[in-house]
Write an enzyme that holds these catalytic residues in place. Structure first.
Site, PDB file in Angstrom:
ATOM      1  N   SER A 108       0.884  -1.385  -0.203  1.00  0.00           N
ATOM      2  CA  SER A 108      -0.010   0.087  -0.066  1.00  0.00           C
ATOM      3  C   SER A 108       0.739   1.243   0.037  1.00  0.00           C
ATOM      4  CB  SER A 108      -0.934  -0.181   1.205  1.00  0.00           C
ATOM      5  OG  SER A 108      -0.339  -0.083   2.480  1.00  0.00           O
ATOM      6  N   ARG A 109       2.056   1.124   0.398  1.00  0.00           N
ATOM      7  CA  ARG A 109       2.928   2.297   0.323  1.00  0.00           C
ATOM      8  C   ARG A 109       4.558   1.842   0.536  1.00  0.00           C
ATOM      9  NH1 ARG A 109       0.796   2.041   5.633  1.00  0.00           N
ATOM     10  NH2 ARG A 109       2.175   1.729   7.127  1.00  0.00           N
ATOM     11  N   SER A 147      16.236  -6.992   6.897  1.00  0.00           N
ATOM     12  CA  SER A 147      16.872  -5.555   6.956  1.00  0.00           C
ATOM     13  C   SER A 147      18.247  -5.882   7.346  1.00  0.00           C
ATOM     14  CB  SER A 147      15.973  -5.139   8.170  1.00  0.00           C
ATOM     15  OG  SER A 147      16.626  -3.895   8.634  1.00  0.00           O
ATOM     16  N   TYR A 204      12.117  -6.085  16.162  1.00  0.00           N
ATOM     17  CA  TYR A 204      12.153  -6.105  14.854  1.00  0.00           C
ATOM     18  C   TYR A 204      13.440  -6.751  14.335  1.00  0.00           C
ATOM     19  CZ  TYR A 204      12.770  -3.618  10.280  1.00  0.00           C
ATOM     20  OH  TYR A 204      12.719  -3.096   9.042  1.00  0.00           O
ATOM     21  N   SER A 223      -1.233  -6.470  -1.620  1.00  0.00           N
ATOM     22  CA  SER A 223      -1.726  -6.778  -0.494  1.00  0.00           C
ATOM     23  C   SER A 223      -1.461  -5.867   0.642  1.00  0.00           C
ATOM     24  CB  SER A 223      -1.691  -8.364  -0.078  1.00  0.00           C
ATOM     25  OG  SER A 223      -2.455  -8.355   1.127  1.00  0.00           O
ATOM     26  N   LYS A 244      13.516 -10.014  11.651  1.00  0.00           N
ATOM     27  CA  LYS A 244      14.147  -9.893  10.433  1.00  0.00           C
ATOM     28  C   LYS A 244      15.488 -10.908  10.609  1.00  0.00           C
ATOM     29  CE  LYS A 244      11.898  -6.546   8.713  1.00  0.00           C
ATOM     30  NZ  LYS A 244      10.944  -7.036   7.523  1.00  0.00           N
ATOM     31  N   ASN A 290       6.834  -8.882   1.788  1.00  0.00           N
ATOM     32  CA  ASN A 290       7.501  -7.313   2.191  1.00  0.00           C
ATOM     33  C   ASN A 290       6.720  -6.694   3.535  1.00  0.00           C
ATOM     34  OD1 ASN A 290       8.815  -4.690   1.181  1.00  0.00           O
ATOM     35  ND2 ASN A 290       6.558  -4.143   1.240  1.00  0.00           N
ATOM     36  N   ASP A 294      -4.643  -9.012   6.516  1.00  0.00           N
ATOM     37  CA  ASP A 294      -3.479  -8.717   7.539  1.00  0.00           C
ATOM     38  C   ASP A 294      -2.747  -9.833   7.452  1.00  0.00           C
ATOM     39  OD1 ASP A 294      -1.958  -8.808   9.868  1.00  0.00           O
ATOM     40  OD2 ASP A 294      -3.759  -8.049  10.988  1.00  0.00           O
ATOM     41  N   VAL A 295      -1.370  -9.805   6.960  1.00  0.00           N
ATOM     42  CA  VAL A 295      -0.513 -11.014   6.810  1.00  0.00           C
ATOM     43  C   VAL A 295      -0.499 -11.832   7.922  1.00  0.00           C
ATOM     44  CG1 VAL A 295       0.840 -10.248   4.793  1.00  0.00           C
ATOM     45  CG2 VAL A 295       1.425  -9.665   7.110  1.00  0.00           C
TER      46      VAL A 295
HETATM   47  P1  NAP Z   1       6.313   1.347   5.499  1.00  0.00           P
HETATM   48  O1  NAP Z   1       6.288   2.322   4.251  1.00  0.00           O
HETATM   49  O2  NAP Z   1       5.923   1.474   6.752  1.00  0.00           O
HETATM   50  O3  NAP Z   1       4.999   0.069   4.589  1.00  0.00           O
HETATM   51  C1  NAP Z   1       4.794  -1.171   5.299  1.00  0.00           C
HETATM   52  C2  NAP Z   1       3.681  -1.880   4.449  1.00  0.00           C
HETATM   53  O4  NAP Z   1       3.596  -2.925   5.193  1.00  0.00           O
HETATM   54  C3  NAP Z   1       2.716  -0.973   4.242  1.00  0.00           C
HETATM   55  O5  NAP Z   1       2.341  -1.305   2.921  1.00  0.00           O
HETATM   56  C4  NAP Z   1       1.623  -1.693   5.275  1.00  0.00           C
HETATM   57  O6  NAP Z   1       0.385  -1.600   4.886  1.00  0.00           O
HETATM   58  C5  NAP Z   1       2.214  -3.058   5.315  1.00  0.00           C
HETATM   59  N1  NAP Z   1       1.661  -3.789   6.459  1.00  0.00           N
HETATM   60  C6  NAP Z   1       2.031  -3.622   7.778  1.00  0.00           C
HETATM   61  N2  NAP Z   1       1.407  -4.419   8.487  1.00  0.00           N
HETATM   62  C7  NAP Z   1       0.641  -5.238   7.729  1.00  0.00           C
HETATM   63  C8  NAP Z   1      -0.254  -6.429   8.086  1.00  0.00           C
HETATM   64  N3  NAP Z   1      -0.303  -6.952   9.347  1.00  0.00           N
HETATM   65  N4  NAP Z   1      -0.648  -6.973   7.037  1.00  0.00           N
HETATM   66  C9  NAP Z   1      -0.495  -6.587   5.701  1.00  0.00           C
HETATM   67  N5  NAP Z   1       0.251  -5.507   5.184  1.00  0.00           N
HETATM   68  C10 NAP Z   1       0.948  -4.824   6.496  1.00  0.00           C
HETATM   69  O7  NAP Z   1       7.504   0.426   5.317  1.00  0.00           O
HETATM   70  P2  NAP Z   1       8.492   0.165   4.182  1.00  0.00           P
HETATM   71  O8  NAP Z   1       9.816   1.206   4.616  1.00  0.00           O
HETATM   72  O9  NAP Z   1       8.275   0.272   2.841  1.00  0.00           O
HETATM   73  O10 NAP Z   1       9.070  -1.077   4.712  1.00  0.00           O
HETATM   74  C11 NAP Z   1       8.895  -2.307   3.765  1.00  0.00           C
HETATM   75  C12 NAP Z   1       9.649  -3.535   4.216  1.00  0.00           C
HETATM   76  O11 NAP Z   1      10.765  -3.293   4.060  1.00  0.00           O
HETATM   77  C13 NAP Z   1       9.288  -4.004   5.696  1.00  0.00           C
HETATM   78  O12 NAP Z   1       9.208  -5.278   5.631  1.00  0.00           O
HETATM   79  C14 NAP Z   1      10.604  -3.170   6.384  1.00  0.00           C
HETATM   80  O13 NAP Z   1      10.792  -3.983   7.599  1.00  0.00           O
HETATM   81  C15 NAP Z   1      11.634  -3.507   5.522  1.00  0.00           C
HETATM   82  N6  NAP Z   1      12.873  -2.654   5.657  1.00  0.00           N
HETATM   83  C16 NAP Z   1      12.685  -1.437   5.593  1.00  0.00           C
HETATM   84  C17 NAP Z   1      13.634  -0.444   5.718  1.00  0.00           C
HETATM   85  C18 NAP Z   1      13.578   1.008   5.488  1.00  0.00           C
HETATM   86  O14 NAP Z   1      14.749   1.796   5.705  1.00  0.00           O
HETATM   87  N7  NAP Z   1      12.559   1.745   5.029  1.00  0.00           N
HETATM   88  C19 NAP Z   1      14.860  -0.864   5.921  1.00  0.00           C
HETATM   89  C20 NAP Z   1      15.155  -2.355   6.137  1.00  0.00           C
HETATM   90  C21 NAP Z   1      13.950  -3.086   5.859  1.00  0.00           C
HETATM   91  P3  NAP Z   1      -1.084  -1.022   5.601  1.00  0.00           P
HETATM   92  O15 NAP Z   1      -0.638  -0.375   6.795  1.00  0.00           O
HETATM   93  O16 NAP Z   1      -1.971  -0.822   4.678  1.00  0.00           O
HETATM   94  O17 NAP Z   1      -1.539  -2.641   6.064  1.00  0.00           O
END
Ligand code: NAP
Length: 245
Positions: free
Chosen positions: A13-14, A140, A153, A34, A157, A88, A61-62
């Site tokens: 979603s984002r 991560s 977290y 999703s 991971k 993801n 919700d996954v």
């Molecule tokens: P984000 O902008 O907060 O997006 C998280 C996404 O996960 C959203 O689409 C959210 O959608 C979804 N989500 C959360 N809980 C959920 C649930 N219970 N069921 C289904 N969907 C769920 O995070 P991001 O930065 O894009 O991160 C994406 C992935 O990369 C994550 O696994 C994060 O840990 C990993 N990551 C991110 C970074 C970083 O620096 N940004 C670094 C390392 C790893 P809804 O709220 O609509 O459900």
């Protein structure tokens, strides 16, 4: 190109997931997206369709067995197969260990690790049967390094790395690969709330001298989803600007 491939992206979603979905669709894949936010998913599928692609939104919700099974079931019902699963979806509930509430531990482990397990288990039977498939898990860099204030977290991971390697061993004979990406600091909502000072301190730890962009992660996903990675399984691919080697 990923023409005729069907890809699922959770947490689309984002942030990174949204960019991944657009990138996979841009390569010709049919994308099942999703998350819990229905409106954001509809906007995304409309955008993919407007660009000539094919996409399906499945709200869920996954961390819930029924929702994970429904996601995989809907993808099979509509497209008849699943070639690529990108686990993801992820959340943070940061806090120092001594003050971390049990609920914050469970919420993070449930979404980040159990969610990936549920979707992987549901998809494995179809990928095994079709004798092909790509599973890509979003871990991560802190799952490799640890991070103060993120015990939940980091545990989730790091757990994804063990899950991925085990799945890679179990499914290799079925020509299904499983790999894990460990992004460093990527610019999304998750990192947006940082102060300038924190951002500067973070950038100093990165040899390439910049935070990552979601597109940097998308490029790694496209490679692991493609035919070019057919001899790669059980691997951890760091997309972190060199901050962990
Ligand atoms: P984000 O902008 O907060 O997006 C998280 C996404 O996960 C959203 O689409 C959210 O959608 C979804 N989500 C959360 N809980 C959920 C649930 N219970 N069921 C289904 N969907 C769920 O995070 P991001 O930065 O894009 O991160 C994406 C992935 O990369 C994550 O696994 C994060 O840990 C990993 N990551 C991110 C970074 C970083 O620096 N940004 C670094 C390392 C790893 P809804 O709220 O609509 O459900």
């Amino acid at each position: 190109m990923l023409s005729d491939k069907v890809a699922i992206v959770t947490g689309a979603s984002r942030g990174i997931g949204r960019v991944l979905a657009l990138a996979l669709a841009g390569q010709g894949a049919k994308v099942v997206v999703s998350a819990r936010n229905a409106e954001a998913l509809e906007t995304l599928t409309a955008e993919i369709k407007a660009q000539g692609g094919d996409a399906l939104a499945v709200v869920g919700d996954v961390a819930l067995d029924a929702d994970a099974n429904n996601l995989i079931g809907q993808a099979i019902a509509i497209y008849g197969k699943i070639d690529i699963l990108v686990n993801n979806a992820g959340i943070t509930r940061d806090g120092l260990l001594l003050r971390m509430k049990s609920d914050d531990w469970y919420a993070v482990l449930d979404t980040n690790l159990k969610g990936a397990f549920l979707c992987t288990r549901a998809v494995a039977k179809f990928m095994s049967k079709q004798r092909s498939g790509r599973i890509i898990n979003m871990s991560s860099v802190v799952g490799e390094m640890g991070n103060a204030g993120q015990a939940n977290y980091c545990a989730s991971k790091a757990g994804l790395i063990g899950l991925t390697k085990s799945v890679a061993r179990e499914l290799a004979r079925r020509n299904v690969t499983a790999n894990v990406i460990t992004p460093g600091f990527i610019v999304t909502d998750m990192t947006e709330n940082m102060t300038d000072k924190a951002r500067e301190a973070m950038t100093e730890q990165i040899p390439l001298g910049r935070l990552g962009e979601p597109e940097d992660v998308a490029n790694a996903v496209l490679f692991l989803a493609s035919d070019q990675s057919s001899y790669i399984t059980g691997q951890v691919l760091g997309v972190n600007g060199g901050m962990y080697m």
